[in-house]
Design a protein around this motif. Structure first.
Motif, PDB file in Angstrom:
ATOM      1  N   TRP A  87      34.770  24.520  24.281  1.00 21.09           N
ATOM      2  CA  TRP A  87      35.407  24.718  22.982  1.00 21.09           C
ATOM      3  C   TRP A  87      35.079  26.117  22.480  1.00 21.09           C
ATOM      4  N   LYS A  88      36.060  26.758  21.828  1.00 14.26           N
ATOM      5  CA  LYS A  88      35.810  28.096  21.272  1.00 14.26           C
ATOM      6  C   LYS A  88      36.541  28.229  19.932  1.00 14.26           C
ATOM      7  N   GLU A  89      35.854  27.781  18.887  1.00 14.80           N
ATOM      8  CA  GLU A  89      36.374  27.921  17.530  1.00 14.80           C
ATOM      9  C   GLU A  89      35.534  28.872  16.683  1.00 14.80           C
ATOM     10  N   HIS A  90      34.247  28.996  17.001  1.00 11.88           N
ATOM     11  CA  HIS A  90      33.406  29.927  16.250  1.00 11.88           C
ATOM     12  C   HIS A  90      33.828  31.362  16.530  1.00 11.88           C
ATOM     13  N   GLN A  91      33.718  32.208  15.513  1.00 10.57           N
ATOM     14  CA  GLN A  91      34.130  33.602  15.627  1.00 10.57           C
ATOM     15  C   GLN A  91      32.994  34.537  16.026  1.00 10.57           C
ATOM     16  N   ARG A  92      31.772  34.035  15.998  1.00 15.44           N
ATOM     17  CA  ARG A  92      30.610  34.831  16.381  1.00 15.44           C
ATOM     18  C   ARG A  92      29.707  33.974  17.278  1.00 15.44           C
ATOM     19  N   GLU A  93      28.527  34.496  17.598  1.00 15.43           N
ATOM     20  CA  GLU A  93      27.576  33.810  18.453  1.00 15.43           C
ATOM     21  C   GLU A  93      27.222  32.423  17.907  1.00 15.43           C
ATOM     22  N   VAL A  94      27.129  31.458  18.809  1.00 13.42           N
ATOM     23  CA  VAL A  94      26.658  30.122  18.430  1.00 13.42           C
ATOM     24  C   VAL A  94      25.146  30.107  18.632  1.00 13.42           C
ATOM     25  N   MET A  95      24.416  29.824  17.553  1.00 11.42           N
ATOM     26  CA  MET A  95      22.963  29.932  17.593  1.00 11.42           C
ATOM     27  C   MET A  95      22.264  28.615  17.887  1.00 11.42           C
ATOM     28  N   SER A  96      22.898  27.481  17.528  1.00 12.76           N
ATOM     29  CA  SER A  96      22.240  26.202  17.795  1.00 12.76           C
ATOM     30  C   SER A  96      23.270  25.110  18.029  1.00 12.76           C
ATOM     31  N   VAL A  97      22.863  24.117  18.794  1.00 10.20           N
ATOM     32  CA  VAL A  97      23.621  22.880  18.983  1.00 10.20           C
ATOM     33  C   VAL A  97      22.621  21.734  18.917  1.00 10.20           C
ATOM     34  N   GLU A  98      23.047  20.616  18.314  1.00 11.80           N
ATOM     35  CA  GLU A  98      22.168  19.444  18.307  1.00 11.80           C
ATOM     36  C   GLU A  98      22.987  18.165  18.303  1.00 11.80           C
ATOM     37  N   TRP A  99      22.680  17.306  19.268  1.00 11.68           N
ATOM     38  CA  TRP A  99      23.332  16.007  19.379  1.00 11.68           C
ATOM     39  C   TRP A  99      22.790  15.076  18.300  1.00 11.68           C
ATOM     40  N   ASN A 100      23.661  14.248  17.752  1.00 10.29           N
ATOM     41  CA  ASN A 100      23.254  13.264  16.745  1.00 10.29           C
ATOM     42  C   ASN A 100      22.537  12.112  17.446  1.00 10.29           C
ATOM     43  N   TYR A 101      21.214  12.004  17.230  1.00 13.59           N
ATOM     44  CA  TYR A 101      20.454  10.979  17.944  1.00 13.59           C
ATOM     45  C   TYR A 101      20.411   9.654  17.209  1.00 13.59           C
ATOM     46  N   VAL A 102      21.145   9.533  16.093  1.00 16.37           N
ATOM     47  CA  VAL A 102      21.317   8.239  15.430  1.00 16.37           C
ATOM     48  C   VAL A 102      22.704   7.695  15.745  1.00 16.37           C
ATOM     49  N   ALA A 103      23.749   8.467  15.398  1.00 18.93           N
ATOM     50  CA  ALA A 103      25.120   8.026  15.692  1.00 18.93           C
ATOM     51  C   ALA A 103      25.455   8.181  17.170  1.00 18.93           C
ATOM     52  N   LYS A 104      24.895   9.208  17.815  1.00 12.56           N
ATOM     53  CA  LYS A 104      24.959   9.447  19.263  1.00 12.56           C
ATOM     54  C   LYS A 104      26.320   9.941  19.788  1.00 12.56           C
ATOM     55  N   THR A 105      27.382   9.839  19.018  1.00  9.57           N
ATOM     56  CA  THR A 105      28.708  10.203  19.533  1.00  9.57           C
ATOM     57  C   THR A 105      29.140  11.604  19.132  1.00  9.57           C
ATOM     58  N   THR A 106      28.372  12.295  18.278  1.00 12.59           N
ATOM     59  CA  THR A 106      28.774  13.612  17.795  1.00 12.59           C
ATOM     60  C   THR A 106      27.625  14.602  17.932  1.00 12.59           C
ATOM     61  N   PHE A 107      27.965  15.892  17.824  1.00 10.86           N
ATOM     62  CA  PHE A 107      26.938  16.928  17.799  1.00 10.86           C
ATOM     63  C   PHE A 107      27.362  18.032  16.842  1.00 10.86           C
ATOM     64  N   LEU A 108      26.380  18.847  16.439  1.00  7.95           N
ATOM     65  CA  LEU A 108      26.591  19.965  15.532  1.00  7.95           C
ATOM     66  C   LEU A 108      26.487  21.285  16.273  1.00  7.95           C
ATOM     67  N   SER A 109      27.171  22.298  15.751  1.00  4.00           N
ATOM     68  CA  SER A 109      26.956  23.675  16.181  1.00  4.00           C
ATOM     69  C   SER A 109      26.835  24.551  14.946  1.00  4.00           C
ATOM     70  N   SER A 110      26.010  25.581  15.015  1.00  2.49           N
ATOM     71  CA  SER A 110      25.894  26.539  13.914  1.00  2.49           C
ATOM     72  C   SER A 110      25.986  27.946  14.478  1.00  2.49           C
ATOM     73  N   SER A 111      26.510  28.864  13.648  1.00  2.00           N
ATOM     74  CA  SER A 111      26.936  30.151  14.198  1.00  2.00           C
ATOM     75  C   SER A 111      26.655  31.318  13.263  1.00  2.00           C
ATOM     76  N   TRP A 112      26.661  32.503  13.874  1.00  2.00           N
ATOM     77  CA  TRP A 112      26.598  33.753  13.113  1.00  2.00           C
ATOM     78  C   TRP A 112      27.814  33.925  12.214  1.00  2.00           C
ATOM     79  N   ASP A 113      28.883  33.184  12.439  1.00  2.00           N
ATOM     80  CA  ASP A 113      30.065  33.316  11.577  1.00  2.00           C
ATOM     81  C   ASP A 113      29.881  32.611  10.233  1.00  2.00           C
ATOM     82  N   GLY A 114      28.699  31.999  10.004  1.00  2.00           N
ATOM     83  CA  GLY A 114      28.398  31.366   8.730  1.00  2.00           C
ATOM     84  C   GLY A 114      28.799  29.913   8.628  1.00  2.00           C
TER      85      GLY A 114
END
Length: 319
Positions: free
Chosen positions: A106-133
């Motif tokens: 997937w490529k939706e962020h406009q800058r570097e992706v700094m972190s990813v974390e899987w949801n360890y409660v719901a388990k079906t989703t994950f987060l990404s955070s980026s330099w694009d704010g």
């Protein structure tokens, strides 16, 4: 004694133990300090016990990428899959039983992706955070992100799921703030903000036993403990230190201990009850960027550094 593996030509940014087995460890690395050039995802076999030996780490798979890798997170539903955060703004899903290519990209962020974390409660989703704010919510079965969260000004360094609430997460960033979010909030705005650091907040992690508490580290050279029930002020502060701490990680076995990776080239264990350092691993020779606790063996820790070394060592933790 520590087990060691050299990521030749690649600087370590993140290291994570598998949540499914005590015999797998993954590291996200970048050439040229992540400024330009390729990345490499390294999958290592570990001894599977709490007594590391110098020859205890062995490569079992690696994947090269066109841009540097800054973070990774193991899937919570598939033991052979993980996601990576890349300097070109992309997120890739890998299956370690397959060769060469990611399963999804997937490529939706406009800058570097700094972190990813899987949801360890719901388990079906994950987060990404980026330099694009922005912070984005993903389901690996969807070709597009599910939601975007925009409340920070500047880089978002970390997005971390709450340990017992499947819909809540916290984030920290360049704007010196920490924010609490709910994926169900209609306007995708933060539900609380925490101010207290005087420089960029670069890392955040939740206490697994006291789920209202989380820890942050900042380039203001302090570590702070926060309670979501009191956004107005931190409840504890350690520092200022000589050098900033780059990553913080609460123990999965105790509410009292935090592991840190720092610009002082060390990995340390802190007792948050009194602010004391109970263990220091000082075998790295460059900045330490990644640190993680084993889910299977109390006190077993992995670290990675710009010295192109991954270390696995045992820290004797008092009760």
């Amino acid at each position: 004694m520590s087990a060691r593996y050299r990521t030749a030509g690649f600087k370590g940014y993140a290291v994570k133990f598998s949540p499914f087995t005590d015999r797998l460890l993954a590291a996200a690395t970048s050439a040229n300090f992540g400024l330009v050039g390729n990345g490499r995802l390294c999958i290592l076999n570990t001894p599977g016990h709490a007594a590391p030996t110098p020859q205890g780490l062995h490569p079992c798979q690696q994947f090269d990428t066109q841009d540097g890798l800054f973070d990774l997170s193991w899937s919570e539903v598939h033991e052979n899959q993980l996601v990576t955060a890349s300097g070109d703004g992309s997120i890739m899903l890998w299956d370690i039983t397959l060769n060469n290519h990611p399963v999804s990209k997937w490529k939706e962020h406009q800058r570097e992706v700094m972190s990813v974390e899987w949801n360890y409660v719901a388990k079906t989703t994950f987060l990404s955070s980026s330099w694009d704010g922005s912070i984005k919510l993903w389901n690996p079965t969807s070709p597009h992100s599910l939601r975007s969260f925009n409340g920070h000004t500047g880089c978002v360094y970390t997005g971390a799921w709450a340990p017992r609430q499947p819909d809540q997460f916290a984030s920290c960033g360049e704007d010196k703030s920490v924010k609490l979010w709910s994926v169900n909030e209609p306007n995708a705005r933060p539900i609380a903000s925490f101010a207290g650091h005087v420089d960029q907040v670069v890392s955040l992690d939740w206490n697994k036993y006291s789920p209202e508490l989380f820890v942050t580290s900042s380039t203001d050279r302090t570590i702070k403990i926060w309670d979501i029930r009191n956004p107005r002020a931190n409840i504890a502060m350690f520092g200022p230190f000589e050098f900033p701490v780059r990553r913080v990680k609460f123990s999965p076995f105790s509410p009292n201990f935090v592991a840190t990776a720092g610009y002082d080239m060390s990995a340390s264990i802190w007792d948050i009850r009194n602010g004391s350092v109970v263990f220091v691993h000082d075998a790295h020779t460059e900045f330490v960027f990644g640190i993680d606790w084993s889910f299977f063996h109390p006190g077993l820790i992995a670290s990675c550094s710009w010295d192109e070394q991954i270390h696995v060592f045992n820290a004797p933790i008092p009760q």
